[in-house]
Design a protein around this motif. Structure first.
Motif, PDB file in Angstrom:
ATOM      1  N   GLU A 102      -8.912 -10.658   6.183  1.00 45.18           N
ATOM      2  CA  GLU A 102      -7.687 -10.184   5.524  1.00 45.18           C
ATOM      3  C   GLU A 102      -7.748 -10.262   4.001  1.00 45.18           C
ATOM      4  OE1 GLU A 102      -2.932 -11.173   5.227  1.00 45.18           O
ATOM      5  OE2 GLU A 102      -4.132 -12.193   6.741  1.00 45.18           O
ATOM      6  N   HIS A 103      -7.258  -9.185   3.378  1.00 45.60           N
ATOM      7  CA  HIS A 103      -7.097  -9.138   1.929  1.00 45.60           C
ATOM      8  C   HIS A 103      -5.654  -8.778   1.568  1.00 45.60           C
ATOM      9  CE1 HIS A 103      -8.591  -8.733  -2.192  1.00 45.60           C
ATOM     10  NE2 HIS A 103      -7.829  -7.669  -2.289  1.00 45.60           N
ATOM     11  N   SER A 116      14.212  12.148   4.270  1.00 42.26           N
ATOM     12  CA  SER A 116      12.830  11.901   4.639  1.00 42.26           C
ATOM     13  C   SER A 116      12.567  10.408   4.808  1.00 42.26           C
ATOM     14  CB  SER A 116      11.883  12.492   3.594  1.00 42.26           C
ATOM     15  OG  SER A 116      12.123  11.936   2.308  1.00 42.26           O
ATOM     16  N   ILE A 117      11.483  10.089   5.495  1.00 47.31           N
ATOM     17  CA  ILE A 117      11.138   8.708   5.818  1.00 47.31           C
ATOM     18  C   ILE A 117       9.637   8.519   5.665  1.00 47.31           C
ATOM     19  CG2 ILE A 117      11.047   6.963   7.653  1.00 47.31           C
ATOM     20  CD1 ILE A 117      13.517   8.258   8.875  1.00 47.31           C
ATOM     21  N   ASP A 118       9.242   7.380   5.128  1.00 51.85           N
ATOM     22  CA  ASP A 118       7.861   6.912   5.155  1.00 51.85           C
ATOM     23  C   ASP A 118       7.876   5.538   5.798  1.00 51.85           C
ATOM     24  OD1 ASP A 118       6.610   9.056   3.882  1.00 51.85           O
ATOM     25  OD2 ASP A 118       6.980   8.227   1.892  1.00 51.85           O
ATOM     26  N   ALA A 119       6.956   5.290   6.713  1.00 53.51           N
ATOM     27  CA  ALA A 119       6.879   3.973   7.338  1.00 53.51           C
ATOM     28  C   ALA A 119       5.464   3.751   7.830  1.00 53.51           C
ATOM     29  CB  ALA A 119       7.862   3.858   8.503  1.00 53.51           C
ATOM     30  N   GLY A 120       5.081   2.479   7.942  1.00 49.45           N
ATOM     31  CA  GLY A 120       3.747   2.241   8.464  1.00 49.45           C
ATOM     32  C   GLY A 120       3.261   0.824   8.319  1.00 49.45           C
ATOM     33  N   HIS A 121       1.946   0.701   8.522  1.00 51.78           N
ATOM     34  CA  HIS A 121       1.235  -0.563   8.411  1.00 51.78           C
ATOM     35  C   HIS A 121       0.004  -0.335   7.536  1.00 51.78           C
ATOM     36  CE1 HIS A 121       3.343  -2.578  11.843  1.00 51.78           C
ATOM     37  NE2 HIS A 121       3.541  -1.315  12.174  1.00 51.78           N
ATOM     38  N   PHE A 122      -0.205  -1.233   6.587  1.00 53.15           N
ATOM     39  CA  PHE A 122      -1.389  -1.207   5.739  1.00 53.15           C
ATOM     40  C   PHE A 122      -2.149  -2.514   5.937  1.00 53.15           C
ATOM     41  CE2 PHE A 122       0.608   1.707   2.279  1.00 53.15           C
ATOM     42  CZ  PHE A 122       0.314   2.813   3.047  1.00 53.15           C
ATOM     43  N   MET A 123      -3.450  -2.389   6.151  1.00 49.65           N
ATOM     44  CA  MET A 123      -4.311  -3.559   6.232  1.00 49.65           C
ATOM     45  C   MET A 123      -5.575  -3.268   5.429  1.00 49.65           C
ATOM     46  SD  MET A 123      -4.542  -6.649   7.685  1.00 49.65           S
ATOM     47  CE  MET A 123      -3.787  -6.738   9.320  1.00 49.65           C
ATOM     48  N   LEU A 124      -5.818  -4.084   4.440  1.00 54.02           N
ATOM     49  CA  LEU A 124      -7.002  -3.955   3.594  1.00 54.02           C
ATOM     50  C   LEU A 124      -7.792  -5.240   3.722  1.00 54.02           C
ATOM     51  CD1 LEU A 124      -8.456  -2.198   1.443  1.00 54.02           C
ATOM     52  CD2 LEU A 124      -7.101  -3.408  -0.290  1.00 54.02           C
ATOM     53  N   PHE A 131      -7.330  -0.511   7.628  1.00 54.71           N
ATOM     54  CA  PHE A 131      -6.792   0.717   8.220  1.00 54.71           C
ATOM     55  C   PHE A 131      -5.417   0.980   7.633  1.00 54.71           C
ATOM     56  CE2 PHE A 131      -5.733  -2.840  11.017  1.00 54.71           C
ATOM     57  CZ  PHE A 131      -4.359  -2.735  11.099  1.00 54.71           C
ATOM     58  N   ALA A 132      -4.933   2.190   7.857  1.00 58.50           N
ATOM     59  CA  ALA A 132      -3.574   2.567   7.489  1.00 58.50           C
ATOM     60  C   ALA A 132      -3.006   3.421   8.609  1.00 58.50           C
ATOM     61  CB  ALA A 132      -3.558   3.323   6.165  1.00 58.50           C
ATOM     62  N   ILE A 133      -1.759   3.145   8.988  1.00 59.47           N
ATOM     63  CA  ILE A 133      -1.036   3.922   9.991  1.00 59.47           C
ATOM     64  C   ILE A 133       0.323   4.264   9.398  1.00 59.47           C
ATOM     65  CG2 ILE A 133      -0.197   3.991  12.364  1.00 59.47           C
ATOM     66  CD1 ILE A 133      -1.927   1.561  12.952  1.00 59.47           C
TER      67      ILE A 133
END
Length: 230
Positions: A102-103, A116-124, A131-133
């Protein structure tokens, strides 16, 4: 449907929380009464491993209601984590910690005034991990492992003051909330800071948002790309 209720014989004001696919209702009597609708679809990711692994199943709801009789609205994540028997997030059988992956990790959503909507998961992370979803108001889901980014830290080297993440050819930036630091959780190796993620250059006006997440200062401002251990 999942529902929790306080024991009627317990001291103090009662509570109840009910999550039923498209809706949720959470009441702490005398404090708040909140009803939510799903920002669809649910999102999930999986980190496999022989020694430690994690399956993360998540839903995000937009809430409206009252807190101390004052009207309010916002967002909440309802996440369920599956691990090997005996696993505990951040403690044991957690692949993000045990394998030093994890970073940066964020679950987030923004609802804009134009609908409008933006939503998700970020993992760096390190070792080619990340990944990004994302999803939007049309429930168009985008997934990629082509991610990169960096975290900016303040003078103390602990609290992040900004971050960027590239998802394919699209770049996002993290705007920490001035009151978003969560010192009551620490001191911990992964400081938690709330705020907002937005596409770089985006001019839409946000209406409600949340971005709950963390960084790992010990790993520096950028993830390292090493060979995975055998």
């Amino acid at each position: 449907t999942i529902e929790w209720r306080s024991n009627p014989e317990a001291d103090g004001a009662p509570f109840r929380a009910r999550w039923a696919n498209e809706t949720c209702h959470w009441v702490e009597e005398g404090v708040f009464d909140l009803t939510g609708t799903l920002i669809g679809p649910g999102l999930q990711w999986y980190v496999p491993g022989k020694r430690a692994s994690m399956a993360y199943v998540a839903t995000i709801y937009r809430l409206k209601g009252v807190i101390f009789d004052r009207p309010c609205e916002g967002l909440i994540g309802f996440d369920q984590i599956y691990m090997y028997e005996g696993g505990e997030v951040y403690q044991k059988l957690d692949p993000l910690i045990e394998d030093g992956l994890e970073h940066l990790w964020y679950t987030w959503a923004t609802c804009y005034r134009d609908g409008s909507i933006d939503a998700g998961h970020f993992m760096l992370g390190n070792n080619r991990f990340g990944f990004a979803i994302t999803t939007d108001e049309h429930q168009h889901v985008r997934v990629t492992t082509d991610v990169d980014g960096e975290v900016a830290y303040g003078e103390d080297g602990y609290w992040p003051i900004g971050a960027k993440l590239r998802m394919g050819t699209k770049e996002y930036e993290f705007l920490p909330d001035p009151r978003g630091r969560m010192p009551d959780l620490g001191p911990i190796p992964n400081p938690q800071v709330d705020g907002r993620w937005r596409p770089v250059g985006d001019t839409r006006e946000p209406e409600v948002w949340y971005a709950w997440g963390e960084t790992v200062p010990a790993n520096g401002p950028r993830p390292t790309r090493r060979t995975l251990p055998p």
